[in-house]
Design a protein around this motif. Structure first.
Motif, PDB file in Angstrom:
ATOM      1  N   PHE A 167      25.412  -8.703 -43.144  1.00  0.00           N
ATOM      2  CA  PHE A 167      25.798  -7.581 -42.296  1.00  0.00           C
ATOM      3  C   PHE A 167      26.758  -6.659 -43.043  1.00  0.00           C
ATOM      4  N   ALA A 168      27.723  -7.256 -43.737  1.00  0.00           N
ATOM      5  CA  ALA A 168      28.696  -6.468 -44.485  1.00  0.00           C
ATOM      6  C   ALA A 168      27.975  -5.598 -45.520  1.00  0.00           C
ATOM      7  N   ARG A 169      27.041  -6.206 -46.174  1.00  0.00           N
ATOM      8  CA  ARG A 169      26.294  -5.484 -47.207  1.00  0.00           C
ATOM      9  C   ARG A 169      25.536  -4.304 -46.606  1.00  0.00           C
ATOM     10  N   GLU A 170      25.006  -4.538 -45.396  1.00  0.00           N
ATOM     11  CA  GLU A 170      24.170  -3.535 -44.750  1.00  0.00           C
ATOM     12  C   GLU A 170      24.974  -2.352 -44.212  1.00  0.00           C
ATOM     13  N   VAL A 171      26.092  -2.638 -43.514  1.00  0.00           N
ATOM     14  CA  VAL A 171      26.778  -1.535 -42.812  1.00  0.00           C
ATOM     15  C   VAL A 171      27.975  -0.971 -43.571  1.00  0.00           C
ATOM     16  N   ALA A 172      28.581  -1.769 -44.448  1.00  0.00           N
ATOM     17  CA  ALA A 172      29.861  -1.330 -45.019  1.00  0.00           C
ATOM     18  C   ALA A 172      29.685  -0.215 -46.040  1.00  0.00           C
ATOM     19  N   ASP A 173      30.640   0.713 -46.033  1.00  0.00           N
ATOM     20  CA  ASP A 173      30.704   1.690 -47.116  1.00  0.00           C
ATOM     21  C   ASP A 173      31.503   1.118 -48.270  1.00  0.00           C
ATOM     22  N   HIS A 174      32.399   0.185 -47.902  1.00  0.00           N
ATOM     23  CA  HIS A 174      33.300  -0.352 -48.902  1.00  0.00           C
ATOM     24  C   HIS A 174      33.685  -1.766 -48.499  1.00  0.00           C
ATOM     25  N   ILE A 175      33.782  -2.634 -49.476  1.00  0.00           N
ATOM     26  CA  ILE A 175      34.132  -4.027 -49.176  1.00  0.00           C
ATOM     27  C   ILE A 175      35.415  -4.409 -49.918  1.00  0.00           C
ATOM     28  N   TYR A 176      36.288  -5.060 -49.224  1.00  0.00           N
ATOM     29  CA  TYR A 176      37.541  -5.527 -49.813  1.00  0.00           C
ATOM     30  C   TYR A 176      37.572  -7.040 -49.756  1.00  0.00           C
ATOM     31  N   PHE A 177      37.898  -7.665 -50.896  1.00  0.00           N
ATOM     32  CA  PHE A 177      38.003  -9.121 -50.924  1.00  0.00           C
ATOM     33  C   PHE A 177      39.479  -9.496 -51.063  1.00  0.00           C
ATOM     34  N   THR A 178      40.003 -10.257 -50.098  1.00  0.00           N
ATOM     35  CA  THR A 178      41.408 -10.648 -50.152  1.00  0.00           C
ATOM     36  C   THR A 178      41.516 -12.130 -50.451  1.00  0.00           C
ATOM     37  N   ASP A 179      42.557 -12.469 -51.179  1.00  0.00           N
ATOM     38  CA  ASP A 179      42.867 -13.887 -51.372  1.00  0.00           C
ATOM     39  C   ASP A 179      44.382 -14.024 -51.499  1.00  0.00           C
ATOM     40  N   LYS A 180      44.946 -14.950 -50.751  1.00  0.00           N
ATOM     41  CA  LYS A 180      46.383 -15.234 -50.813  1.00  0.00           C
ATOM     42  C   LYS A 180      47.232 -13.971 -50.691  1.00  0.00           C
ATOM     43  N   GLY A 181      46.836 -13.081 -49.771  1.00  0.00           N
ATOM     44  CA  GLY A 181      47.698 -11.943 -49.461  1.00  0.00           C
ATOM     45  C   GLY A 181      47.584 -10.755 -50.397  1.00  0.00           C
ATOM     46  N   VAL A 182      46.623 -10.774 -51.321  1.00  0.00           N
ATOM     47  CA  VAL A 182      46.406  -9.580 -52.145  1.00  0.00           C
ATOM     48  C   VAL A 182      44.918  -9.223 -52.157  1.00  0.00           C
ATOM     49  N   ILE A 183      44.648  -7.939 -52.422  1.00  0.00           N
ATOM     50  CA  ILE A 183      43.255  -7.546 -52.566  1.00  0.00           C
ATOM     51  C   ILE A 183      42.856  -7.806 -54.010  1.00  0.00           C
TER      52      ILE A 183
END
Ligand code: ATP
Ligand code: MG
Lengths: 296, 248
Positions: free
Chosen positions: B206-222
């Motif tokens: 779904f994210a791939r289909e609708v998103a204009d931009h994707i952010y991946f967070t881990d341990k409080g940082v992007i």
């Protein structure tokens, strides 16, 4: 000094204390009482208790009738029934008024117990704990002693008779219990209710009024009804501080008949009045509890 | 400061957030333009919910700034109600009001908060319920609706406030697989209409289909961000790769 506290006196030392009471005309009524009582009760348990009572009364009355000229126990109880009914009416009135006042105060206090303001929250908690952990009789004595017998407001004197003080005295523990039920009910709701209301723009007060309180009613109803039954059963305490109700009338009746054999049937009869009034309430409470338990 | 549509509608700058000694957000920056759909993904506990809750001030922040339409969200002077009108939020657990029907749930905020006339509100609420494909369920209580239906009522309820930005925090995570789709379709409709959406999701397709931009967070940082194609196909950071290998 005005001492409003009337400790129970021996009614025999107070001639003329009794209101004029004409014995009931018909003596054929015990059966009528029995059927009337039966229609109040629906469960086997209630019928069993009642049957035990009637059998013991009947046996006592039979022994009496066999022994001679005196009126039978049932006839005597029947004779005093109007006075006892009036007394029980006072118990009901006191219980309803105390419950009303205690409920209103308790709901407010319970809401204050979840106030965002730490000081308000702690004060409300302390007040709740204080009254919840005080013996009811001691609270009653305090109210009788501390509340003046009349209060002046803007030139008009409002009398404060003993029974009203007793009502206030009994409403204090009710308030404390309600406050705890209220706090528990509010805190049992998921925090998501607060958050979603907040994110929709509701103020705290609006959330409380429109979202939280309506949802607590269902949870509050069973313990509230239970509390009412407990309160009703505690109303004879007011006779100790000199307020008329069924117990003081029963004592007066016993004093004027002066018959030792009437003691136990009389108090059993008084118990019966409370039982018939309170038993259906606890039955209904159980039914509501079951229903809500299944639903949620 | 006046805001115009060529500037980000939501601007998150170096946001820091701690719960006691636990630092959950360690300087997060994201800009979202009007009409954009962004998805935030990442492992559990990485601070996704916390970030999204900071945007509409359900949580406070210890550093940085968040502006919505140019207005600082974490400002003592802020008119909370102004923010509430601009930002709608949908939760994982729906959080519908169980003592109100679907229609009443949707109508309540416009009636009581915006104090709009009842006839207008009702008309709009019925239209919204139709829009989330729940015609005929107006008078059902939340307890009588499936999870997916409840979540769609919750979306309609937020939309009734006519927000400019919608926040979705794992809104399909509590749903059965079959009902996930109906909620995703509703969100896709919204995105297609040009609603600015910030989504936290575990639905990669779904994210791939609708998103204009994707952010991946881990341990409080992007850790990494980008358009869906480059993000999913050309992720470079080992943490992103590991996460994607687990969920894809
Ligand atoms: N109210 C709170 N008080 C204390 N700690 C909190 C609070 N809310 C969240 N945390 C902590 O903050 C960290 C991030 O939580 P958050 O809910 O933002 O994670 P998440 O990325 O949304 O995870 P998930 O995918 O499981 O929803 C977690 O370690 C969590 O324990
Ligand atoms: Mg989360």
């Amino acid at each position: 000094m005005y001492l409003p506290l009337k400790l129970p006196q021996n009614p025999e030392q107070r001639p003329g204390y009794m209101p004029v009471l004409l014995p009931m005309k018909s003596h054929a009524a015990p059966v009528g009482v029995g059927t009337m009582v039966q229609s109040f009760l629906s469960t086997k348990m209630g019928l069993f208790v009642l049957a035990a009572f009637l059998i013991s009364l009947g046996a006592a009355s039979y022994a009496q009738a066999a022994s001679g000229a005196q009126l039978g126990t049932i006839a005597l109880l029947w004779k005093w029934t109007p006075l006892l009914a009036k007394g029980f009416g006072f118990n009901v009135l006191i219980s309803i008024l105390s419950m009303a006042i205690g409920t209103v105060l308790g709901v407010c206090l319970g809401i204050l117990q979840v106030s965002p303001n730490g000081i308000i929250r702690r004060v409300a908690w302390l007040v709740t704990q204080f009254f919840r952990n005080s013996p009811w009789l001691v609270l009653l004595f305090y109210c009788i002693l501390l509340i003046p017998f009349e209060i002046e407001v803007f030139g008009t004197t409002i009398p404060f008779p003993g029974w009203l003080k007793a009502v206030i005295g009994l409403s204090l523990p009710v308030m404390a219990y309600m406050s705890e039920y209220m706090r528990g009910a509010i805190q049992s709701l998921p925090s998501g209710q607060w958050e979603s209301a907040d994110s929709l723009g509701f103020s705290r007060g609006q959330t409380m009024r429109m979202v939280i309180l309506p949802q607590t009613v269902k949870r509050l109803l069973p313990p509230w009804m239970n509390l009412y039954a407990v309160l009703t059963m505690a109303t004879p305490l007011v006779s100790i501080v000199g307020v008329d109700e069924i117990m003081s009338f029963a004592r007066a009746a016993l004093a004027s008949e002066n018959r030792v054999d009437l003691l136990i049937p009389m108090y059993l009869y008084v118990l019966c009045w409370f039982f018939i009034y309170c038993f259906p309430i606890s039955g209904l409470t159980r039914r509501l509890e079951n229903r809500f338990a299944v639903k949620s | 400061m006046s805001w115009s549509e060529d500037k980000p509608i939501v601007s998150i700058k170096d946001v820091k957030k701690s719960f006691g000694s636990l630092e959950v957000l360690k300087g997060v920056s994201i800009d979202i333009m009007k009409g954009e759909v962004i998805c935030i993904i990442g492992p559990s506990g990485s601070g996704k919910s916390t970030l999204i809750r900071c945007i509409n001030a359900l949580n406070d922040i210890q550093g940085g700034s968040i502006t919505v339409e140019g207005r600082e969200v974490h400002d003592e002077e802020l008119d909370k109600l102004e923010l509430r009108k601009k930002v709608g939020m949908v939760f994982q657990q729906y959080n519908l009001f169980p003592h109100k029907t679907a229609l009443q749930n949707v109508m309540m905020a416009p009636l009581k908060v915006l104090k709009e006339p009842k006839a207008d509100v009702e008309k709009r609420a019925r239209a919204l319920i139709k829009k989330v494909r729940l015609e005929g369920k107006e008078n059902s209580y939340p307890g009588e609706l499936s999870g997916g239906q409840q979540q769609r009522v919750a979306i309609a309820r937020s939309l009734a406030m006519r927000p400019d930005v919608m926040l979705f925090d794992e809104v399909t995570a509590a749903l059965d697989p079959e009902t996930v789709k109906e909620v995703l379709v509703t969100i896709k409709d919204l995105a297609a209409e040009g609603m600015t959406c910030i989504l936290v999701t575990h639905e990669m397709g779904f994210a791939r289909e609708v998103a204009d931009h994707i952010y991946f967070t881990d341990k409080g940082v992007i850790v990494e961000h980008g358009a869906p194609e480059e993000f999913f196909d050309k992720a470079s950071d080992p943490r992103t790769k590991e996460f994607l290998s687990q969920v894809l």
